[in-house]
Motif scaffolding. Sequence first.
Motif, PDB file in Angstrom:
ATOM      1  N   GLU A 110      48.969  22.791  40.215  1.00  0.00           N
ATOM      2  CA  GLU A 110      49.327  24.098  39.669  1.00  0.00           C
ATOM      3  C   GLU A 110      49.305  24.082  38.139  1.00  0.00           C
ATOM      4  O   GLU A 110      48.895  25.046  37.503  1.00  0.00           O
ATOM      5  CB  GLU A 110      50.711  24.529  40.173  1.00  0.00           C
ATOM      6  N   CYS A 114      47.247  26.792  36.105  1.00  0.00           N
ATOM      7  CA  CYS A 114      47.973  27.822  35.352  1.00  0.00           C
ATOM      8  C   CYS A 114      48.185  27.475  33.877  1.00  0.00           C
ATOM      9  O   CYS A 114      48.350  28.373  33.042  1.00  0.00           O
ATOM     10  CB  CYS A 114      49.328  28.080  35.995  1.00  0.00           C
ATOM     11  N   VAL A 158      48.583  31.935  44.110  1.00  0.00           N
ATOM     12  CA  VAL A 158      48.626  32.051  42.644  1.00  0.00           C
ATOM     13  C   VAL A 158      47.323  32.644  42.115  1.00  0.00           C
ATOM     14  O   VAL A 158      47.317  33.550  41.265  1.00  0.00           O
ATOM     15  CB  VAL A 158      48.874  30.661  41.999  1.00  0.00           C
ATOM     16  N   ASP A 161      47.024  36.327  43.015  1.00  0.00           N
ATOM     17  CA  ASP A 161      47.912  37.120  42.159  1.00  0.00           C
ATOM     18  C   ASP A 161      47.267  37.409  40.811  1.00  0.00           C
ATOM     19  O   ASP A 161      47.268  38.544  40.331  1.00  0.00           O
ATOM     20  CB  ASP A 161      49.253  36.389  41.934  1.00  0.00           C
ATOM     21  N   ASN A 168      47.998  36.090  33.913  1.00  0.00           N
ATOM     22  CA  ASN A 168      48.635  34.852  34.379  1.00  0.00           C
ATOM     23  C   ASN A 168      49.914  34.648  33.584  1.00  0.00           C
ATOM     24  O   ASN A 168      49.902  34.669  32.352  1.00  0.00           O
ATOM     25  CB  ASN A 168      47.698  33.659  34.163  1.00  0.00           C
TER      26      ASN A 168
END
Length: 348
Positions: A110, A114, A158, A161, A168
Motif C-alpha cells: 500500500e 499510495c 484503494v 477509490d 488520492n
Amino acid sequence: MQSILYPVFPFTAIIGQDEMKLALILNVIDPKIGGVIIMGDRGTGKSTTIRAIADLLPKISVVKDDPFNSHPSNIELMSNDVKQTIEKNMRITTQLIDIPMIDLPLGATEDRVCGTIDIEKALVDGVKAFEPGLLAKVNRGILYIDEVNLLDDHLVDVLLDSSASGWNTVEREGISIRHPSRFVLVGSGNPEEGELRPQLLDRFGMHAEIRTVKDPTLRVEIVEQRNQFDQNPQQYIQIYQEKQKKLKQTIVNAQKLLSSVIIDKHLKLKISEICGQLEVDGLRGDIVTNRAAKALCAFQGKTQVSITDIKKVITLCLRHRLRKDPLEAIESGTKVHNMSEVILKDAI
C-alpha cells in the motif's frame, strides 16, 4: 511515441478482440467511465493491446518537475503546490511528456501504491516529507494490473477509490496529503484463476470478455503478423504509421467533442429501464452506460447519441453487474443483449 529500445506493437494492427479495443478507446476518450476489466483466455493479446493503446495517445502538457503530472491550467488535475504557485502569480514552466503507463506489480504494498514518508529526508534533514507513490506517477495516465483477480482486495479497493474520485489521500505519521490521481484503470485476468468479488467487479466501468480466435485463417494471420513485428519492429511500425496517426487524431477530436454530445431524455429512460429489468443494483450501470454511449458518439464525430450507440456499449457496461445465478443457463452478456434488443426496439 515509439521507443527504439522498447518498440510497441501498433494498436491498429491488432486483429479481432473488438470488445477490448472499443472499451479501451472509450475509456481514454472519457476516463470518468471508470476503467475496464478484461477477462479472457491466456495468450490472447491482453497485455499487448493495453500497451498499444497507451503508445497511441498524444503527449500531455505537465508542470515541469511536479511529481503529480499536474495540468498547467485545469485546477482538478493539479497539486496544491502548483495551485499556490498560480495563486501567487508566479510563473510555471511546462513540458510535454508521454502519457504515463504504469504496470502495477502483484506484490506491491500500500505504501508503494499510495505514497509514504520520505525516510531519507526525515533522517538527513529532520523534516517530514512525502514520497509519492504509483498513484502520483500515474495521474492523467493509464494504470494496468495484470492478473487483477490475484491482487489483494484491499489494494483493488484503494485503486478503485482513487480512480472514481480522481484523488488520492494519504495519512501517514503526522503527514496528511491529498493529490490528484485521475487515471484509466485497466485490469486483466483469466477467469480460471478466480473471479473478483462482485462489489469490486461492479466498480469497474466496463467489462470486456475475449476468447481465443478459432478461425485457422485468422490464427495464421496473427502468427505471421507477430513474426514480422519480431523480425523488424521499426519496419513493421512504419507500415501502420498512417493508420496510427489517423486513429490518434480521431481520439483527440472525440475528447474535444465529448462535452458537446447530448443524449435525449427518452433514451436515458430506456437505459434505466433496461437496468431495472435486469435488476442491476445501484445506479453505476445507468451512469456508465450514458457516459460510454456519449464517448462512442464523440468517437464517431457525432453530437447526438443514437439507439445504435447504446446497443454497442450496453453489454460492456452491464454484464458484470448482474446477480450471479449458478442455475442460470444463459450467459450474462447474452442476457443484457437480449433485454436491450427488446426494450430499445420501441425507442424512437
